[in-house]
Design a protein around this motif. Structure first.
Motif, mmCIF file in Angstrom:
data_model
loop_
_atom_site.group_PDB
_atom_site.id
_atom_site.type_symbol
_atom_site.label_atom_id
_atom_site.label_comp_id
_atom_site.label_asym_id
_atom_site.label_seq_id
_atom_site.Cartn_x
_atom_site.Cartn_y
_atom_site.Cartn_z
ATOM 1 N N THR A 17 0.820 -1.220 0.000
ATOM 2 C CA THR A 17 0.000 0.000 0.000
ATOM 3 C C THR A 17 0.854 1.271 0.000
ATOM 4 O OG1 THR A 17 -0.255 -0.110 2.406
ATOM 5 C CG2 THR A 17 -2.045 -1.033 1.055
ATOM 6 N N ALA A 71 -2.565 1.522 -4.792
ATOM 7 C CA ALA A 71 -3.845 1.806 -4.146
ATOM 8 C C ALA A 71 -4.373 0.514 -3.513
ATOM 9 C CB ALA A 71 -4.847 2.335 -5.172
ATOM 10 N N PRO A 72 -5.160 0.644 -2.445
ATOM 11 C CA PRO A 72 -5.668 -0.562 -1.781
ATOM 12 C C PRO A 72 -6.398 -1.529 -2.714
ATOM 13 C CG PRO A 72 -6.023 1.332 -0.388
ATOM 14 C CD PRO A 72 -5.509 1.852 -1.699
ATOM 15 N N THR A 82 -5.620 -5.487 -3.521
ATOM 16 C CA THR A 82 -6.651 -6.533 -3.474
ATOM 17 C C THR A 82 -6.715 -7.280 -4.798
ATOM 18 O OG1 THR A 82 -7.954 -5.290 -1.874
ATOM 19 C CG2 THR A 82 -9.121 -6.956 -3.166
ATOM 20 N N SER A 86 -9.821 -6.110 0.724
ATOM 21 C CA SER A 86 -9.946 -4.663 0.527
ATOM 22 C C SER A 86 -9.933 -3.923 1.857
ATOM 23 C CB SER A 86 -11.241 -4.338 -0.230
ATOM 24 O OG SER A 86 -11.228 -4.929 -1.501
ATOM 25 N N LEU A 87 -10.681 -4.431 2.816
ATOM 26 C CA LEU A 87 -10.737 -3.770 4.120
ATOM 27 C C LEU A 87 -9.367 -3.751 4.798
ATOM 28 C CD1 LEU A 87 -14.167 -5.118 5.402
ATOM 29 C CD2 LEU A 87 -13.600 -2.726 4.904
ATOM 30 N N TYR A 119 -7.146 -1.126 3.014
ATOM 31 C CA TYR A 119 -7.494 0.236 3.430
ATOM 32 C C TYR A 119 -7.110 0.482 4.883
ATOM 33 C CZ TYR A 119 -9.771 1.938 -0.751
ATOM 34 O OH TYR A 119 -10.012 2.388 -2.019
ATOM 35 N N LEU A 169 -3.538 1.509 5.639
ATOM 36 C CA LEU A 169 -3.105 2.865 5.306
ATOM 37 C C LEU A 169 -2.923 3.688 6.581
ATOM 38 C CD1 LEU A 169 -5.400 3.702 2.248
ATOM 39 C CD2 LEU A 169 -2.954 3.139 2.199
ATOM 40 N N THR A 170 -3.651 3.307 7.655
ATOM 41 C CA THR A 170 -3.634 4.116 8.880
ATOM 42 C C THR A 170 -3.269 3.347 10.145
ATOM 43 O OG1 THR A 170 -6.017 3.761 9.208
ATOM 44 C CG2 THR A 170 -5.354 5.714 7.948
ATOM 45 N N GLY A 220 -9.398 2.787 10.843
ATOM 46 C CA GLY A 220 -8.569 1.685 10.354
ATOM 47 C C GLY A 220 -8.755 0.418 11.173
ATOM 48 N N MET A 268 -12.093 -1.114 10.313
ATOM 49 C CA MET A 268 -12.053 -1.818 9.023
ATOM 50 C C MET A 268 -11.383 -3.181 9.171
ATOM 51 S SD MET A 268 -11.488 0.928 5.964
ATOM 52 C CE MET A 268 -10.253 1.966 6.695
#
Length: 186
Positions: A44, A48-49, A53, A98-99, A102, A105-106, A168, A171
Motif C-alpha cells: 500500500t 492503491a488498496p 486486493t 480490501s478492508l 485500506y 493505510l492508517t 482503520g 475496518m
C-alpha cells in the motif's frame, strides 16, 4: 458358497504420513499468514488498496488454476454453485482483502494481524446465534469472553486505545468479521 461364509474386503490402506512434520507445516503457514499483513503494508506504500486486493485475487486465482489443472479436476458447471462461490469469494476474499488494505493505510500491520486473530471469536459468536447445533453454554460464553478480553488487552483498552486509528481498526475488525460470516455461509 454358503451364506455363512464371510466376505472379505481389502484391508484399509496404511495411514499416510506427511513427508514434513506438522509443526514445520504449521510454522510455515503461520509465517505466510503473518507476512501477508507486512506485505500488504509494503504494497500500500506504492499501490492503491484496490490494486493490492486485485493483485492478491489474481495471484490466488492463478495458484488455484494451476492446482486444478495439475489434479485434472473440472470446474463446477451449475449457475447455483457459481452463485454460492461468488458470495463466498466476496465474504472470504474480496471484502476482507480490501478492508485490510485500506485499514493498513492508517494502522500498523501488527494491529491488522491482531484484529485478524479475532476471526475465531466472531465465528464462535455468530455460530451461537446462527447455527442451531451450537448452543450457548457457560464454558463457551466464558471462552468467548476471555478471548475478547485478551484482544482488548492486546489493543491496550486500559489506556483508552490512545494512538489507534479508530476507522482503520474498525475496518480490520470488519474484515475479520467478514471471514467469520463467510465460513458460516460455507
Amino acid at each position: 458358497m454358503s451364506s455363512s461364509t464371510p466376505t472379505h474386503s481389502l484391508p484399509p490402506p496404511p495411514p499416510r504420513h506427511p513427508r514434513v512434520d506438522w509443526r514445520i507445516r504449521f510454522g510455515a503457514l503461520a509465517l505466510i499468514w503473518g507476512f501477508s499483513f507486512l506485505l500488504i503494508k509494503v504494497a500500500t506504500d506504492g499501490f492503491a488498496p484496490f490494486q493490492v486486493t486485485f493483485a492478491r485475487l489474481v495471484f490466488g486465482t492463478a495458484v488455484l488454476a494451476v492446482a486444478v489443472a495439475v489434479k485434472g479436476d473440472r470446474l463446477p458447471r451449475g449457475a447455483r454453485v457459481w452463485g454460492h462461490l461468488a458470495v463466498a469469494a466476496i465474504l472470504l476474499n474480496a471484502l476482507p482483502f480490501s478492508l485490510f488494505a485500506y485499514a493498513e493505510l492508517t494502522i500498523p500491520s501488527t494491529l491488522a494481524s491482531i484484529c485478524n486473530a479475532t476471526t475465531p471469536l466472531w465465528g464462535m459468536l455468530l455460530s451461537l446465534v446462527a447455527l442451531s447445533e451450537d448452543r450457548p453454554t457457560r464454558v463457551r460464553a466464558a471462552g468467548l469472553g476471555i478471548g475478547f478480553i485478551g484482544v482488548l488487552t492486546v489493543l491496550g483498552a486500559w489506556q483508552g486505545f490512545s494512538g489507534l486509528d479508530v476507522t482503520g481498526t474498525a475496518m480490520a475488525l470488519l474484515a475479520s468479521f467478514s471471514y467469520a460470516v463467510g465460513w458460516i455461509y460455507l
